[in-house]
Design a protein around this motif. Structure first.
Motif, PDB file in Angstrom:
ATOM      1  N   ALA A  34      -1.935  28.015  74.194  1.00  0.00           N
ATOM      2  CA  ALA A  34      -0.691  28.223  73.858  1.00  0.00           C
ATOM      3  C   ALA A  34       0.553  27.239  74.420  1.00  0.00           C
ATOM      4  O   ALA A  34       1.166  27.148  72.990  1.00  0.00           O
ATOM      5  CB  ALA A  34       0.167  29.957  74.286  1.00  0.00           C
ATOM      6  N   HIS A  35       0.825  27.153  75.961  1.00  0.00           N
ATOM      7  CA  HIS A  35       1.543  25.960  75.850  1.00  0.00           C
ATOM      8  C   HIS A  35       2.214  24.887  75.300  1.00  0.00           C
ATOM      9  O   HIS A  35       2.569  23.568  74.729  1.00  0.00           O
ATOM     10  CB  HIS A  35       2.129  26.132  77.824  1.00  0.00           C
ATOM     11  N   GLU A  36       0.985  24.703  75.666  1.00  0.00           N
ATOM     12  CA  GLU A  36       0.206  23.129  74.632  1.00  0.00           C
ATOM     13  C   GLU A  36       0.910  23.037  73.358  1.00  0.00           C
ATOM     14  O   GLU A  36       1.554  21.810  72.696  1.00  0.00           O
ATOM     15  CB  GLU A  36      -0.834  22.344  74.780  1.00  0.00           C
ATOM     16  N   HIS A  37       0.140  23.776  72.145  1.00  0.00           N
ATOM     17  CA  HIS A  37       0.570  24.116  71.071  1.00  0.00           C
ATOM     18  C   HIS A  37       1.819  24.166  70.992  1.00  0.00           C
ATOM     19  O   HIS A  37       2.289  23.592  70.084  1.00  0.00           O
ATOM     20  CB  HIS A  37      -0.018  25.918  70.048  1.00  0.00           C
ATOM     21  N   PHE A  38       3.058  25.093  71.778  1.00  0.00           N
ATOM     22  CA  PHE A  38       4.326  25.631  71.420  1.00  0.00           C
ATOM     23  C   PHE A  38       5.130  23.930  71.819  1.00  0.00           C
ATOM     24  O   PHE A  38       6.040  23.887  71.049  1.00  0.00           O
ATOM     25  CB  PHE A  38       4.443  26.362  72.208  1.00  0.00           C
ATOM     26  N   GLU A  39       4.205  23.929  73.184  1.00  0.00           N
ATOM     27  CA  GLU A  39       5.169  22.013  73.433  1.00  0.00           C
ATOM     28  C   GLU A  39       4.762  21.259  72.141  1.00  0.00           C
ATOM     29  O   GLU A  39       6.206  20.584  72.609  1.00  0.00           O
ATOM     30  CB  GLU A  39       4.577  21.844  74.805  1.00  0.00           C
ATOM     31  N   LYS A  40       3.805  21.130  71.985  1.00  0.00           N
ATOM     32  CA  LYS A  40       3.746  19.407  70.038  1.00  0.00           C
ATOM     33  C   LYS A  40       4.263  20.575  69.388  1.00  0.00           C
ATOM     34  O   LYS A  40       4.966  19.681  68.519  1.00  0.00           O
ATOM     35  CB  LYS A  40       2.399  19.602  70.598  1.00  0.00           C
ATOM     36  N   ALA A  41       4.733  21.668  69.059  1.00  0.00           N
ATOM     37  CA  ALA A  41       5.253  22.694  67.728  1.00  0.00           C
ATOM     38  C   ALA A  41       6.861  21.706  67.886  1.00  0.00           C
ATOM     39  O   ALA A  41       7.691  21.760  67.284  1.00  0.00           O
ATOM     40  CB  ALA A  41       5.397  23.414  67.737  1.00  0.00           C
ATOM     41  N   GLU A  42       7.798  21.923  69.404  1.00  0.00           N
ATOM     42  CA  GLU A  42       8.531  22.059  69.410  1.00  0.00           C
ATOM     43  C   GLU A  42       8.979  20.320  69.759  1.00  0.00           C
ATOM     44  O   GLU A  42      10.375  19.422  69.196  1.00  0.00           O
ATOM     45  CB  GLU A  42       9.140  22.602  71.112  1.00  0.00           C
ATOM     46  N   ALA A  43       8.076  19.654  69.681  1.00  0.00           N
ATOM     47  CA  ALA A  43       8.532  18.364  70.017  1.00  0.00           C
ATOM     48  C   ALA A  43       7.954  16.948  68.075  1.00  0.00           C
ATOM     49  O   ALA A  43       8.693  16.577  67.622  1.00  0.00           O
ATOM     50  CB  ALA A  43       7.292  17.337  70.409  1.00  0.00           C
ATOM     51  N   ASP A  94      13.777  16.426  66.380  1.00  0.00           N
ATOM     52  CA  ASP A  94      15.185  16.053  65.148  1.00  0.00           C
ATOM     53  C   ASP A  94      15.879  17.088  64.400  1.00  0.00           C
ATOM     54  O   ASP A  94      17.297  17.524  63.898  1.00  0.00           O
ATOM     55  CB  ASP A  94      14.778  15.489  64.479  1.00  0.00           C
ATOM     56  N   ALA A  95      14.772  18.597  64.229  1.00  0.00           N
ATOM     57  CA  ALA A  95      15.578  19.419  63.809  1.00  0.00           C
ATOM     58  C   ALA A  95      16.700  20.376  64.323  1.00  0.00           C
ATOM     59  O   ALA A  95      16.650  20.593  65.248  1.00  0.00           O
ATOM     60  CB  ALA A  95      14.386  20.352  63.454  1.00  0.00           C
ATOM     61  N   PRO A  96      17.702  20.999  64.190  1.00  0.00           N
ATOM     62  CA  PRO A  96      18.629  22.172  64.232  1.00  0.00           C
ATOM     63  C   PRO A  96      18.363  23.314  65.698  1.00  0.00           C
ATOM     64  O   PRO A  96      16.758  22.956  65.329  1.00  0.00           O
ATOM     65  CB  PRO A  96      19.716  22.665  63.240  1.00  0.00           C
ATOM     66  N   LEU A  97      18.686  23.191  66.504  1.00  0.00           N
ATOM     67  CA  LEU A  97      17.977  24.034  67.039  1.00  0.00           C
ATOM     68  C   LEU A  97      17.573  25.381  66.773  1.00  0.00           C
ATOM     69  O   LEU A  97      15.651  25.527  66.822  1.00  0.00           O
ATOM     70  CB  LEU A  97      19.397  24.257  68.680  1.00  0.00           C
ATOM     71  N   PRO A  98      18.042  26.584  65.645  1.00  0.00           N
ATOM     72  CA  PRO A  98      17.891  27.130  64.926  1.00  0.00           C
ATOM     73  C   PRO A  98      16.526  27.036  64.463  1.00  0.00           C
ATOM     74  O   PRO A  98      15.559  28.336  64.385  1.00  0.00           O
ATOM     75  CB  PRO A  98      18.671  27.696  64.434  1.00  0.00           C
ATOM     76  N   ALA A  99      16.369  25.896  63.953  1.00  0.00           N
ATOM     77  CA  ALA A  99      14.648  25.768  63.405  1.00  0.00           C
ATOM     78  C   ALA A  99      13.682  25.947  64.918  1.00  0.00           C
ATOM     79  O   ALA A  99      11.807  25.846  64.684  1.00  0.00           O
ATOM     80  CB  ALA A  99      14.585  24.110  62.517  1.00  0.00           C
ATOM     81  N   ARG A 100      14.252  25.318  65.614  1.00  0.00           N
ATOM     82  CA  ARG A 100      13.411  25.159  67.476  1.00  0.00           C
ATOM     83  C   ARG A 100      13.380  26.289  67.764  1.00  0.00           C
ATOM     84  O   ARG A 100      12.527  25.892  68.792  1.00  0.00           O
ATOM     85  CB  ARG A 100      13.857  23.775  68.396  1.00  0.00           C
TER      86      ARG A 100
END
Length: 447
Positions: free
Chosen positions: A138-147, A151-157
């Motif tokens: 789960a941590h790996e998937h969330f980390e990749k999603a954030e990466a 370049d997106a605004p913080l609310p999207a991340r």
């Protein structure tokens, strides 16, 4: 859909599509262009105009977007529809099937370089892994999603960042989970990025770690902000999650009726939205409310309902956590043997890296049951293991009570100095409720 590919890639694509359709360069060019122009275009020596590309797309029988990007027409729309299907599947409690759907979506999104859809698929895979208790994945998937959304605004991340914080929280890393959530809240509020959904998600998520750390004042403040933000939020599932989180602070304040009312609102929203796992969590929390109020038969009924629903959806980690709380109710109802059996059955699923607070709760209760059976050696062993888990997690909320239990046991067995040490440790946690290593509270939202 993104920018068009470079002229060399477009040229090769035009040539491939032309050959697949058995067309000559002359047939593709007529009537507006020459075969020589098509030849130079296919060789990547000319940058075609939009008009030329629309003419070629029409002759080849493909969409303009597909010709210039290589992505089939309506691909992004189709992926979003399938993402909705995967989300519904997960909401129905079928995490394994949902993971298969998200995996297929991720492969397509990666093949066509669709970052937004790739991030959504990774976020879904992270949620599936949390449901099944696979915290590292789960941590790996969330980390990749954030990466993907760097370049997106913080609310999207925020959803990916919150997911990462949840994996740390469930792994027993309470301080780091709070740090991630508070840092995002601070950045949103100080930067004027007042997205109600993003703020509500963060405030609802930070309440649990605050409560486990004994930071009750901060938890109450987060609940206050969440309730104020709820009318402006656009996601009903998020509002339901907020009501479930706020119930914890109401319980800590002794407002049992208000907590039950908050959970009833959440349950109604979850039923409407057909979110099965979240509805099970509402039964879990209502069972906890009834247990706190001494209504043990109703508590047992709610917790058994939650356990049955979560077991059916194979939500392994959550099932184990509910089992610990059900065992506590069973013990208080005089069913200690059944409680001990339930606890021993789930301890293998809990550890310092996976459900640390509930793992400590299981050892604490096994210690009490052993003490009731006059097995002081086993009781002490369980208390010490529980103490180690809570200290490592920084769960100050439960440490004082556990130190008292251990101190009483040591005193009864004649080890007065060791008992005093345990009491002193407990007093250290009791005398400063809410003190943590968290530092200043994050900036407040403009409510």
């Amino acid at each position: 859909m993104g920018d068009r590919d470079d002229r060399g890639t477009i040229g090769r694509r035009v040539q491939r599509l032309r050959v697949e359709r058995g067309m000559t360069q002359r047939q593709l060019a007529e009537p507006a262009y020459t075969p020589a122009y098509i030849s130079t275009l296919e060789a990547g020596r000319v940058r075609p105009s939009d008009d030329a590309l629309r003419h070629i797309a029409d002759r080849l029988g493909v969409g303009y977007e597909e010709l210039v990007t290589g992505r089939p027409a309506r691909l992004a729309t189709d992926l979003r529809l399938r993402l909705t299907e995967a989300q519904r599947t997960l909401a129905a409690g079928e995490a394994g099937r949902a993971a298969e759907l998200y995996g297929g979506l991720l492969a397509e999104a990666e093949a066509y370089h669709l970052d937004e859809e790739r991030a959504a698929a990774l976020l879904g895979l992270g949620e599936c892994a949390v449901d099944t208790g696979e915290l590292s994945a789960a941590h790996e998937h969330f980390e990749k999603a954030e990466a993907c959304l760097a370049d997106a605004p913080l609310p999207a991340r925020v959803p990916a960042l919150r997911g990462r914080a949840v994996t740390h929280y469930l792994a027993g890393e309470l301080r780091y989970a709070v740090y991630l959530l508070e840092a995002a809240l601070d950045e949103l509020n100080r930067g004027g990025l007042h997205d109600p959904d993003a703020l509500l998600l963060l405030y609802a998520s930070v309440i649990g770690p605050y409560m486990d750390m004994g930071a009750h004042a901060r938890a109450a403040k987060a609940a206050e902000y969440a309730l104020a933000l709820a009318p402006r939020a656009g996601d009903p599932a998020l509002v339901a999650r907020m009501h479930r989180s706020v119930a914890r602070t109401l319980l800590a304040e002794g407002r049992l009726a208000d907590a039950d009312a908050s959970l009833a609102k959440a349950a109604e929203l979850y039923r409407t939205l057909q979110l099965r796992t979240e509805l099970a969590n509402c039964h879990w929390m209502r069972g906890y409310v009834y247990a706190q109020n001494g209504e043990l038969p109703r508590a047992e009924e709610e917790l058994r309902e939650a356990l049955g629903m979560l077991s059916a959806t194979r939500a392994a980690l959550y099932s184990s956590q509910v089992a610990v709380e059900l065992a506590d109710v069973l013990h208080r109802r005089g069913k200690s043997e059944e409680a001990a059996g339930l606890l021993r059955g789930v301890l293998d699923d809990l550890s310092s890296e996976r459900g640390a607070v509930h793992s400590a709760g299981a050892h604490r209760l096994l210690g009490i049951i052993a003490e009731d059976a006059r097995d002081t050696e086993t009781a002490e062993e369980h208390y010490v293991r529980a103490l180690s888990l809570l200290e490592r997690a920084g769960a100050a909320g439960d440490l004082a009570d556990l130190c008292r239990l251990l101190g009483d046991l040591l005193r009864r067995t004649g080890r007065v100095e060791a008992a005093l040490d345990a009491y002193r440790t407990g007093l250290g946690h009791r005398t400063a409720p809410g003190t943590t290593t968290l530092g200043p509270a994050p900036a407040q939202p403009p409510l």
